[in-house]
Design a protein around this motif. Sequence first.
Motif, PDB file in Angstrom:
ATOM      1  N   GLU A 190     -39.588  28.039  21.449  1.00  0.00           N
ATOM      2  CA  GLU A 190     -38.822  28.013  20.234  1.00  0.00           C
ATOM      3  C   GLU A 190     -38.024  29.448  19.861  1.00  0.00           C
ATOM      4  OE1 GLU A 190     -41.919  27.011  17.044  1.00  0.00           O
ATOM      5  OE2 GLU A 190     -41.345  24.890  18.321  1.00  0.00           O
ATOM      6  N   HIS A 191     -38.703  30.533  20.165  1.00  0.00           N
ATOM      7  CA  HIS A 191     -37.273  31.597  20.090  1.00  0.00           C
ATOM      8  C   HIS A 191     -35.881  31.854  21.240  1.00  0.00           C
ATOM      9  CE1 HIS A 191     -39.588  33.648  16.962  1.00  0.00           C
ATOM     10  NE2 HIS A 191     -41.292  33.679  18.042  1.00  0.00           N
ATOM     11  N   TYR A 192     -36.681  30.735  22.143  1.00  0.00           N
ATOM     12  CA  TYR A 192     -35.206  31.141  23.360  1.00  0.00           C
ATOM     13  C   TYR A 192     -33.997  30.119  22.823  1.00  0.00           C
ATOM     14  CZ  TYR A 192     -32.996  29.301  27.514  1.00  0.00           C
ATOM     15  OH  TYR A 192     -32.240  28.856  28.744  1.00  0.00           O
ATOM     16  N   ILE A 193     -35.052  28.846  22.043  1.00  0.00           N
ATOM     17  CA  ILE A 193     -33.946  28.214  22.022  1.00  0.00           C
ATOM     18  C   ILE A 193     -32.748  28.449  20.774  1.00  0.00           C
ATOM     19  CG2 ILE A 193     -32.893  26.086  20.368  1.00  0.00           C
ATOM     20  CD1 ILE A 193     -34.264  25.484  23.518  1.00  0.00           C
ATOM     21  N   GLU A 194     -33.302  29.527  19.780  1.00  0.00           N
ATOM     22  CA  GLU A 194     -33.057  30.343  18.588  1.00  0.00           C
ATOM     23  C   GLU A 194     -32.022  31.101  18.611  1.00  0.00           C
ATOM     24  OE1 GLU A 194     -36.566  31.778  15.897  1.00  0.00           O
ATOM     25  OE2 GLU A 194     -37.001  29.913  15.495  1.00  0.00           O
ATOM     26  N   ALA A 195     -32.352  31.481  19.888  1.00  0.00           N
ATOM     27  CA  ALA A 195     -31.343  32.584  20.266  1.00  0.00           C
ATOM     28  C   ALA A 195     -30.016  31.391  21.549  1.00  0.00           C
ATOM     29  CB  ALA A 195     -32.028  33.425  21.670  1.00  0.00           C
ATOM     30  N   TYR A 196     -30.213  31.218  22.367  1.00  0.00           N
ATOM     31  CA  TYR A 196     -28.947  29.789  22.675  1.00  0.00           C
ATOM     32  C   TYR A 196     -28.385  29.576  21.600  1.00  0.00           C
ATOM     33  CZ  TYR A 196     -26.337  26.191  24.878  1.00  0.00           C
ATOM     34  OH  TYR A 196     -26.439  25.426  25.626  1.00  0.00           O
ATOM     35  N   ASN A 197     -28.727  29.133  20.519  1.00  0.00           N
ATOM     36  CA  ASN A 197     -27.831  28.591  19.187  1.00  0.00           C
ATOM     37  C   ASN A 197     -27.505  29.902  18.994  1.00  0.00           C
ATOM     38  OD1 ASN A 197     -28.941  25.547  20.137  1.00  0.00           O
ATOM     39  ND2 ASN A 197     -30.559  26.237  18.017  1.00  0.00           N
ATOM     40  N   ALA A 198     -27.942  31.219  18.562  1.00  0.00           N
ATOM     41  CA  ALA A 198     -26.911  32.143  18.326  1.00  0.00           C
ATOM     42  C   ALA A 198     -25.879  32.830  19.639  1.00  0.00           C
ATOM     43  CB  ALA A 198     -27.982  32.841  17.601  1.00  0.00           C
ATOM     44  N   PHE A 199     -25.913  32.199  20.164  1.00  0.00           N
ATOM     45  CA  PHE A 199     -25.443  33.255  20.964  1.00  0.00           C
ATOM     46  C   PHE A 199     -25.292  34.267  21.890  1.00  0.00           C
ATOM     47  CE2 PHE A 199     -21.952  30.194  18.832  1.00  0.00           C
ATOM     48  CZ  PHE A 199     -21.953  29.472  20.814  1.00  0.00           C
ATOM     49  N   ASP A 200     -27.169  34.416  20.846  1.00  0.00           N
ATOM     50  CA  ASP A 200     -27.751  36.036  21.675  1.00  0.00           C
ATOM     51  C   ASP A 200     -28.173  35.994  23.448  1.00  0.00           C
ATOM     52  OD1 ASP A 200     -29.014  38.045  20.625  1.00  0.00           O
ATOM     53  OD2 ASP A 200     -30.617  37.583  20.384  1.00  0.00           O
ATOM     54  N   VAL A 201     -28.136  36.616  24.244  1.00  0.00           N
ATOM     55  CA  VAL A 201     -27.776  36.767  25.761  1.00  0.00           C
ATOM     56  C   VAL A 201     -28.866  37.461  25.609  1.00  0.00           C
ATOM     57  CG1 VAL A 201     -26.940  36.770  27.012  1.00  0.00           C
ATOM     58  CG2 VAL A 201     -25.094  35.445  25.864  1.00  0.00           C
ATOM     59  N   GLU A 202     -28.236  38.972  24.760  1.00  0.00           N
ATOM     60  CA  GLU A 202     -29.869  39.720  25.118  1.00  0.00           C
ATOM     61  C   GLU A 202     -31.130  39.281  24.467  1.00  0.00           C
ATOM     62  OE1 GLU A 202     -29.203  42.458  26.595  1.00  0.00           O
ATOM     63  OE2 GLU A 202     -27.394  42.095  27.275  1.00  0.00           O
ATOM     64  N   GLY A 203     -31.739  38.185  22.912  1.00  0.00           N
ATOM     65  CA  GLY A 203     -31.930  37.958  22.558  1.00  0.00           C
ATOM     66  C   GLY A 203     -32.902  36.502  23.874  1.00  0.00           C
ATOM     67  N   MET A 204     -31.767  36.438  24.763  1.00  0.00           N
ATOM     68  CA  MET A 204     -32.467  35.339  25.487  1.00  0.00           C
ATOM     69  C   MET A 204     -33.059  35.936  26.894  1.00  0.00           C
ATOM     70  SD  MET A 204     -29.075  32.253  25.293  1.00  0.00           S
ATOM     71  CE  MET A 204     -29.675  31.306  27.037  1.00  0.00           C
ATOM     72  N   VAL A 205     -32.413  36.855  27.046  1.00  0.00           N
ATOM     73  CA  VAL A 205     -32.554  37.439  28.362  1.00  0.00           C
ATOM     74  C   VAL A 205     -34.486  38.495  27.944  1.00  0.00           C
ATOM     75  CG1 VAL A 205     -32.510  39.783  29.483  1.00  0.00           C
ATOM     76  CG2 VAL A 205     -30.692  37.832  29.160  1.00  0.00           C
ATOM     77  N   GLN A 206     -35.215  38.852  26.549  1.00  0.00           N
ATOM     78  CA  GLN A 206     -35.886  39.822  26.458  1.00  0.00           C
ATOM     79  C   GLN A 206     -37.209  38.319  26.520  1.00  0.00           C
ATOM     80  OE1 GLN A 206     -35.313  41.359  22.441  1.00  0.00           O
ATOM     81  NE2 GLN A 206     -33.564  42.322  22.687  1.00  0.00           N
ATOM     82  N   LEU A 207     -36.881  37.509  26.716  1.00  0.00           N
ATOM     83  CA  LEU A 207     -38.137  35.778  26.806  1.00  0.00           C
ATOM     84  C   LEU A 207     -38.065  35.838  28.495  1.00  0.00           C
ATOM     85  CD1 LEU A 207     -36.738  34.689  23.654  1.00  0.00           C
ATOM     86  CD2 LEU A 207     -39.119  36.267  24.114  1.00  0.00           C
ATOM     87  N   LEU A 208     -37.761  36.606  29.395  1.00  0.00           N
ATOM     88  CA  LEU A 208     -37.717  35.584  30.949  1.00  0.00           C
ATOM     89  C   LEU A 208     -38.381  36.692  31.233  1.00  0.00           C
ATOM     90  CD1 LEU A 208     -33.778  35.185  30.942  1.00  0.00           C
ATOM     91  CD2 LEU A 208     -35.287  33.742  30.137  1.00  0.00           C
ATOM     92  N   HIS A 209     -38.562  36.562  32.069  1.00  0.00           N
ATOM     93  CA  HIS A 209     -39.580  37.178  33.635  1.00  0.00           C
ATOM     94  C   HIS A 209     -38.588  37.443  34.511  1.00  0.00           C
ATOM     95  CE1 HIS A 209     -41.970  37.786  37.173  1.00  0.00           C
ATOM     96  NE2 HIS A 209     -42.520  37.704  36.683  1.00  0.00           N
ATOM     97  N   GLN A 210     -39.146  38.620  35.105  1.00  0.00           N
ATOM     98  CA  GLN A 210     -38.146  38.789  36.055  1.00  0.00           C
ATOM     99  C   GLN A 210     -37.885  38.533  37.157  1.00  0.00           C
ATOM    100  OE1 GLN A 210     -39.879  42.806  37.335  1.00  0.00           O
ATOM    101  NE2 GLN A 210     -40.957  41.789  38.735  1.00  0.00           N
TER     102      GLN A 210
END
Length: 127
Positions: free
Chosen positions: A11-31
């Motif tokens: 849900e946090h990933y989808i929220e960041a996606y919807n907000a065009f928050d690339v940094e927010g998306m990247v923070q949720l990703l495994h390296q």
Amino acid sequence: MPSKENRELIEHYIEAYNAFDVEGMVQLLHQDIVFRNFANGELNTETRGVEEFKMLAEQSSQIFSSRRQSITSYSAADNQIEVQIDYEGILAVDLPNGLKAGDKLQLEGKSVFEMTDGKLSMIEDYS
């Protein structure tokens, strides 16, 4: 049913996606994130690692003036979580396929997620 933690991560990933928050998306990703996009049954995009994902996400965010993914359902199998998605976006640019800036896209699809060490390690989008 997926765990509360995994649902919240998605849900946090989808929220960041919807907000065009690339940094927010990247923070949720495994390296070692693997991202794949399938359209009409064919793989059309694949990235490996955070940097490739970030570059694609930044490019993709320029294509839309607005976009929204809405989760309609969850299911879990093995170590994957499948999420049914309703998608709506307004184009910011003209596309080679004839769609024009201002056109609205509406799609139904699904996303499949895998988690490793509390981060998203695989995302596959299907439309």
